[in-house]
Write an enzyme that holds these catalytic residues in place. Structure first.
Site, short mmCIF file in Angstrom:
data_model
loop_
_atom_site.label_atom_id
_atom_site.label_comp_id
_atom_site.label_asym_id
_atom_site.label_seq_id
_atom_site.Cartn_x
_atom_site.Cartn_y
_atom_site.Cartn_z
CE1 TYR A 142 8.91 5.16 3.42
CE2 TYR A 142 7.41 6.98 2.98
CZ TYR A 142 7.76 5.82 3.62
OH TYR A 142 7.25 5.34 4.81
NE ARG A 201 10.15 6.14 8.63
CZ ARG A 201 8.83 6.00 7.73
NH1 ARG A 201 9.19 4.94 7.00
NH2 ARG A 201 8.12 7.07 7.53
N PRO A 228 0.85 -1.27 -0.02
CG PRO A 228 -0.01 -1.11 2.02
CD PRO A 228 0.64 -1.90 1.10
CG ASN A 229 -0.15 4.25 1.35
OD1 ASN A 229 -1.23 4.73 0.74
ND2 ASN A 229 -0.24 3.86 2.59
CD GLU A 273 11.25 -6.80 6.47
OE1 GLU A 273 12.07 -7.40 7.12
OE2 GLU A 273 10.08 -6.20 7.05
NE ARG A 277 3.88 6.43 1.71
CZ ARG A 277 4.06 5.64 2.30
NH1 ARG A 277 4.65 4.43 1.37
NH2 ARG A 277 3.99 5.05 3.37
CG ASN A 291 8.43 -1.83 0.50
OD1 ASN A 291 8.01 -1.76 1.55
ND2 ASN A 291 8.85 -0.80 0.06
CB ALA A 314 1.60 0.12 6.59
CG HIS A 334 11.25 -1.93 4.85
ND1 HIS A 334 9.82 -1.85 4.51
CD2 HIS A 334 11.39 -2.89 5.18
CE1 HIS A 334 9.25 -2.75 5.13
NE2 HIS A 334 10.32 -3.69 5.76
C1 DQA Z 1 8.16 1.13 3.82
C2 DQA Z 1 8.26 1.42 5.47
C3 DQA Z 1 7.03 1.07 5.91
O1 DQA Z 1 6.97 1.49 7.43
C4 DQA Z 1 5.92 2.11 5.42
O2 DQA Z 1 4.60 1.85 6.13
C5 DQA Z 1 6.06 1.82 3.96
C6 DQA Z 1 7.10 2.11 3.27
C7 DQA Z 1 9.42 1.67 3.14
O3 DQA Z 1 9.90 1.02 2.12
O4 DQA Z 1 10.36 2.52 3.78
O5 DQA Z 1 4.79 2.35 3.49
O6 DQA Z 1 8.06 -0.19 3.74
#
Ligand code: DQA
Length: 144
Positions: free
Chosen positions: A24, A109, A11-12, A100, A19, A76, A79, A102
């Site tokens: 990011y 954070r 998501p997002n 995983e 964003r 990735n 959230a 990110h």
């Molecule tokens: C994220 C880190 C997560 O905590 C966050 O909710 C994201 C992006 C990252 O790529 O840094 O949506 O996965």
């Protein structure tokens, strides 16, 4: 058949570029996917890059990675990383290496980002290198 690596984004992440760029970066997901495709071509493998805002899509795609004989998955989960027992269980179920990924380093954070249901099931984690995290993870997938 070409070796395929699934690259799944949650998501997002469709909003990358605009964003919270201070966290990011300014690269879009399309920029990242293009770089992954170029690097994959150099390495003689294929990447299948997808994004969804829906948890169940990510579960289905993890199953599909296994069913179609993918070598590994870069995930990735956004959230959902910090909430999803369903994704944790799917990673365990498919018996494929899942890396995983990110952009940011969640450990530097907010406290709620310190727990990762993905990391507890994944082969390993690459975090904190911005868009480069994906390229590092691709290289990591190919040394497995
Ligand atoms: C994220 C880190 C997560 O905590 C966050 O909710 C994201 C992006 C990252 O790529 O840094 O949506 O996965």
């Amino acid at each position: 058949m070409a070796t395929t690596i699934f690259v799944l984004n949650g998501p997002n992440l469709n909003l990358l570029g605009t964003r919270e760029p201070e966290i990011y970066g300014r690269d879009t997901l399309a920029d990242i996917d293009a770089r992954l495709a170029a690097r994959a071509e150099e390495l003689g493998v294929a990447v299948d890059c997808r994004q969804s805002n829906h948890e169940g899509d990510l579960v289905d795609w993890l199953h599909e990675a296994r069913a179609t004989g993918a070598k590994a998955v870069l995930l990735n989960a956004g959230a959902y990383t910090h909430t999803s027992v369903a994704l944790h269980d799917a990673i365990k179920a498919i018996q494929l290496p899942v890396i995983e990924v990110h952009l940011s380093n969640p450990h530097t954070r907010e406290e709620f980002r310190h727990k990762s249901y993905i990391g507890m099931a994944a082969k390993g984690t690459i975090a904190g290198f911005g868009a480069k995290s994906y390229l590092i993870a691709l290289d990591a997938a190919l040394i497995l």
